[in-house]
Write a protein that holds these residues in place. Structure first.
Motif, PDB file in Angstrom:
ATOM      1  N   GLY A  16      -0.348 -11.582  -3.528  1.00 57.18           N
ATOM      2  CA  GLY A  16      -0.593 -10.575  -4.549  1.00 57.18           C
ATOM      3  C   GLY A  16       0.467  -9.490  -4.570  1.00 57.18           C
ATOM      4  O   GLY A  16       1.458  -9.539  -3.829  1.00 57.18           O
ATOM      5  N   SER A  17       0.222  -8.488  -5.421  1.00 58.23           N
ATOM      6  CA  SER A  17       1.173  -7.401  -5.623  1.00 58.23           C
ATOM      7  C   SER A  17       0.481  -6.055  -5.561  1.00 58.23           C
ATOM      8  O   SER A  17      -0.708  -5.939  -5.882  1.00 58.23           O
ATOM      9  CB  SER A  17       1.858  -7.542  -6.989  1.00 58.23           C
ATOM     10  OG  SER A  17       2.588  -8.744  -7.090  1.00 58.23           O
ATOM     11  N   LEU A  18       1.243  -5.052  -5.160  1.00 61.21           N
ATOM     12  CA  LEU A  18       0.810  -3.665  -5.205  1.00 61.21           C
ATOM     13  C   LEU A  18       2.013  -2.802  -5.565  1.00 61.21           C
ATOM     14  O   LEU A  18       3.158  -3.165  -5.260  1.00 61.21           O
ATOM     15  CB  LEU A  18       0.253  -3.194  -3.854  1.00 61.21           C
ATOM     16  CG  LEU A  18      -1.151  -3.630  -3.445  1.00 61.21           C
ATOM     17  CD1 LEU A  18      -1.429  -3.201  -2.021  1.00 61.21           C
ATOM     18  CD2 LEU A  18      -2.195  -3.058  -4.385  1.00 61.21           C
ATOM     19  N   ARG A  19       1.741  -1.651  -6.166  1.00 61.68           N
ATOM     20  CA  ARG A  19       2.793  -0.693  -6.461  1.00 61.68           C
ATOM     21  C   ARG A  19       2.434   0.645  -5.839  1.00 61.68           C
ATOM     22  O   ARG A  19       1.405   1.228  -6.189  1.00 61.68           O
ATOM     23  CB  ARG A  19       2.986  -0.526  -7.962  1.00 61.68           C
ATOM     24  CG  ARG A  19       4.210   0.301  -8.346  1.00 61.68           C
ATOM     25  CD  ARG A  19       4.151   0.715  -9.788  1.00 61.68           C
ATOM     26  NE  ARG A  19       5.436   1.150 -10.319  1.00 61.68           N
ATOM     27  CZ  ARG A  19       5.568   1.911 -11.390  1.00 61.68           C
ATOM     28  NH1 ARG A  19       4.502   2.329 -12.043  1.00 61.68           N
ATOM     29  NH2 ARG A  19       6.776   2.262 -11.819  1.00 61.68           N
ATOM     30  N   LEU A  20       3.268   1.100  -4.943  1.00 63.04           N
ATOM     31  CA  LEU A  20       3.074   2.397  -4.318  1.00 63.04           C
ATOM     32  C   LEU A  20       3.869   3.456  -5.079  1.00 63.04           C
ATOM     33  O   LEU A  20       4.950   3.175  -5.590  1.00 63.04           O
ATOM     34  CB  LEU A  20       3.531   2.374  -2.857  1.00 63.04           C
ATOM     35  CG  LEU A  20       2.933   1.293  -1.954  1.00 63.04           C
ATOM     36  CD1 LEU A  20       3.432   1.471  -0.534  1.00 63.04           C
ATOM     37  CD2 LEU A  20       1.425   1.291  -2.014  1.00 63.04           C
ATOM     38  N   SER A  21       3.318   4.661  -5.111  1.00 60.98           N
ATOM     39  CA  SER A  21       3.999   5.801  -5.720  1.00 60.98           C
ATOM     40  C   SER A  21       4.065   6.938  -4.715  1.00 60.98           C
ATOM     41  O   SER A  21       3.213   7.045  -3.826  1.00 60.98           O
ATOM     42  CB  SER A  21       3.256   6.274  -6.975  1.00 60.98           C
ATOM     43  OG  SER A  21       3.202   5.268  -7.945  1.00 60.98           O
ATOM     44  N   CYS A  22       5.051   7.794  -4.881  1.00 63.15           N
ATOM     45  CA  CYS A  22       5.206   8.958  -4.018  1.00 63.15           C
ATOM     46  C   CYS A  22       5.685  10.114  -4.878  1.00 63.15           C
ATOM     47  O   CYS A  22       6.796  10.073  -5.425  1.00 63.15           O
ATOM     48  CB  CYS A  22       6.207   8.670  -2.906  1.00 63.15           C
ATOM     49  SG  CYS A  22       6.650  10.103  -1.904  1.00 63.15           S
ATOM     50  N   ALA A  23       4.848  11.123  -5.010  1.00 59.57           N
ATOM     51  CA  ALA A  23       5.192  12.302  -5.798  1.00 59.57           C
ATOM     52  C   ALA A  23       5.808  13.359  -4.900  1.00 59.57           C
ATOM     53  O   ALA A  23       5.210  13.737  -3.883  1.00 59.57           O
ATOM     54  CB  ALA A  23       3.947  12.850  -6.476  1.00 59.57           C
ATOM     55  N   ALA A  24       6.983  13.823  -5.269  1.00 58.07           N
ATOM     56  CA  ALA A  24       7.714  14.810  -4.462  1.00 58.07           C
ATOM     57  C   ALA A  24       7.693  16.167  -5.145  1.00 58.07           C
ATOM     58  O   ALA A  24       7.738  16.258  -6.374  1.00 58.07           O
ATOM     59  CB  ALA A  24       9.148  14.348  -4.257  1.00 58.07           C
ATOM     60  N   SER A  25       7.656  17.210  -4.334  1.00 60.36           N
ATOM     61  CA  SER A  25       7.703  18.566  -4.882  1.00 60.36           C
ATOM     62  C   SER A  25       8.303  19.509  -3.846  1.00 60.36           C
ATOM     63  O   SER A  25       8.328  19.210  -2.648  1.00 60.36           O
ATOM     64  CB  SER A  25       6.303  19.048  -5.270  1.00 60.36           C
ATOM     65  OG  SER A  25       5.452  19.053  -4.148  1.00 60.36           O
ATOM     66  N   GLY A  26       8.812  20.646  -4.335  1.00 60.17           N
ATOM     67  CA  GLY A  26       9.299  21.694  -3.439  1.00 60.17           C
ATOM     68  C   GLY A  26      10.763  21.606  -3.069  1.00 60.17           C
ATOM     69  O   GLY A  26      11.241  22.422  -2.275  1.00 60.17           O
ATOM     70  N   TYR A  27      11.502  20.641  -3.643  1.00 63.59           N
ATOM     71  CA  TYR A  27      12.932  20.562  -3.377  1.00 63.59           C
ATOM     72  C   TYR A  27      13.593  19.806  -4.525  1.00 63.59           C
ATOM     73  O   TYR A  27      12.915  19.265  -5.397  1.00 63.59           O
ATOM     74  CB  TYR A  27      13.217  19.890  -2.034  1.00 63.59           C
ATOM     75  CG  TYR A  27      12.972  18.406  -1.992  1.00 63.59           C
ATOM     76  CD1 TYR A  27      11.670  17.904  -1.937  1.00 63.59           C
ATOM     77  CD2 TYR A  27      14.024  17.494  -1.997  1.00 63.59           C
ATOM     78  CE1 TYR A  27      11.429  16.546  -1.898  1.00 63.59           C
ATOM     79  CE2 TYR A  27      13.790  16.133  -1.955  1.00 63.59           C
ATOM     80  CZ  TYR A  27      12.493  15.664  -1.899  1.00 63.59           C
ATOM     81  OH  TYR A  27      12.256  14.311  -1.875  1.00 63.59           O
ATOM     82  N   THR A  28      14.930  19.766  -4.500  1.00 64.17           N
ATOM     83  CA  THR A  28      15.681  19.107  -5.574  1.00 64.17           C
ATOM     84  C   THR A  28      15.676  17.612  -5.325  1.00 64.17           C
ATOM     85  O   THR A  28      16.609  17.045  -4.768  1.00 64.17           O
ATOM     86  CB  THR A  28      17.118  19.650  -5.633  1.00 64.17           C
ATOM     87  OG1 THR A  28      17.084  21.081  -5.643  1.00 64.17           O
ATOM     88  CG2 THR A  28      17.817  19.151  -6.892  1.00 64.17           C
ATOM     89  N   TYR A  29      14.614  16.985  -5.781  1.00 65.85           N
ATOM     90  CA  TYR A  29      14.335  15.576  -5.489  1.00 65.85           C
ATOM     91  C   TYR A  29      15.497  14.659  -5.825  1.00 65.85           C
ATOM     92  O   TYR A  29      15.853  13.764  -5.065  1.00 65.85           O
ATOM     93  CB  TYR A  29      13.073  15.166  -6.250  1.00 65.85           C
ATOM     94  CG  TYR A  29      12.817  13.694  -6.281  1.00 65.85           C
ATOM     95  CD1 TYR A  29      13.163  12.936  -7.391  1.00 65.85           C
ATOM     96  CD2 TYR A  29      12.212  13.052  -5.208  1.00 65.85           C
ATOM     97  CE1 TYR A  29      12.926  11.577  -7.421  1.00 65.85           C
ATOM     98  CE2 TYR A  29      11.964  11.689  -5.229  1.00 65.85           C
ATOM     99  CZ  TYR A  29      12.332  10.956  -6.347  1.00 65.85           C
ATOM    100  OH  TYR A  29      12.107   9.616  -6.367  1.00 65.85           O
ATOM    101  N   SER A  30      16.094  14.859  -6.979  1.00 64.66           N
ATOM    102  CA  SER A  30      17.072  13.903  -7.502  1.00 64.66           C
ATOM    103  C   SER A  30      18.341  13.838  -6.659  1.00 64.66           C
ATOM    104  O   SER A  30      19.103  12.879  -6.772  1.00 64.66           O
ATOM    105  CB  SER A  30      17.432  14.254  -8.938  1.00 64.66           C
ATOM    106  OG  SER A  30      18.020  15.532  -8.997  1.00 64.66           O
ATOM    107  N   THR A  31      18.575  14.831  -5.821  1.00 65.59           N
ATOM    108  CA  THR A  31      19.840  14.947  -5.110  1.00 65.59           C
ATOM    109  C   THR A  31      19.903  14.129  -3.833  1.00 65.59           C
ATOM    110  O   THR A  31      20.990  13.820  -3.349  1.00 65.59           O
ATOM    111  CB  THR A  31      20.091  16.432  -4.768  1.00 65.59           C
ATOM    112  OG1 THR A  31      19.990  17.213  -5.948  1.00 65.59           O
ATOM    113  CG2 THR A  31      21.453  16.642  -4.142  1.00 65.59           C
ATOM    114  N   TYR A  32      18.754  13.769  -3.305  1.00 62.63           N
ATOM    115  CA  TYR A  32      18.718  13.272  -1.930  1.00 62.63           C
ATOM    116  C   TYR A  32      18.186  11.848  -1.791  1.00 62.63           C
ATOM    117  O   TYR A  32      17.584  11.284  -2.690  1.00 62.63           O
ATOM    118  CB  TYR A  32      17.867  14.217  -1.077  1.00 62.63           C
ATOM    119  CG  TYR A  32      18.435  15.606  -1.030  1.00 62.63           C
ATOM    120  CD1 TYR A  32      17.784  16.659  -1.654  1.00 62.63           C
ATOM    121  CD2 TYR A  32      19.643  15.853  -0.368  1.00 62.63           C
ATOM    122  CE1 TYR A  32      18.310  17.946  -1.620  1.00 62.63           C
ATOM    123  CE2 TYR A  32      20.170  17.134  -0.333  1.00 62.63           C
ATOM    124  CZ  TYR A  32      19.507  18.165  -0.961  1.00 62.63           C
ATOM    125  OH  TYR A  32      20.028  19.428  -0.922  1.00 62.63           O
TER     126      TYR A  32
END
Length: 124
Positions: A16-32
């Motif tokens: 089977g399949s699963l999709r995990l998500s991770c929500a980031a906050s508090g820093y410049t996410y796109s940079t790292y």
């Protein structure tokens, strides 16, 4: 406050399949660098996949060809699409950030911001 919150874990049968998500906050996410790790009972935590600020990816040999890491910088969200799941994929899955690097994301020990984890259980 820097925060990572995972979701999407659960129980699934082998194949089977699963999709995990991770929500980031508090820093410049796109940079790292961002990564997914997992830890099974009685085993050490291991790196599963990583993605840099430009979208280049890397995978552990055990998941290559089955898992896909991606990021949506507009939504500050990291994903892990897991297909063809096997019982040996059963573990607690964690997303992590390395805010000291944005390009070379392959050094697992550099990841220092962690989410709380989400459980993935694969039955045979």
């Amino acid at each position: 406050q820097v925060q990572l919150v995972e979701s999407g874990g659960g129980s699934v049968q082998a194949g089977g399949s699963l999709r995990l998500s991770c929500a980031a906050s508090g820093y410049t996410y796109s940079t790292y660098c961002m990564g997914w790790f997992r830890q099974a009972p009685g085993k050490e935590r291991e790196g599963v996949a990583a993605i840099n600020s430009g979208g280049s990816t890397g995978y552990a040999i055990s998941v290559k060809g089955r898992f896909t890491i991606s990021r949506d910088n507009a939504k500050n969200t990291l994903y892990l699409q897991m297909n063809s799941l096997k019982p040996e994929d059963t573990a607690m899955y964690y997303c992590a950030a390395d805010t000291t690097h944005g390009g070379n994301c392959a050094t697992w020990r550099d990841y220092h911001i962690w989410g709380q984890g989400t459980q993935v259980t694969v039955s045979s």
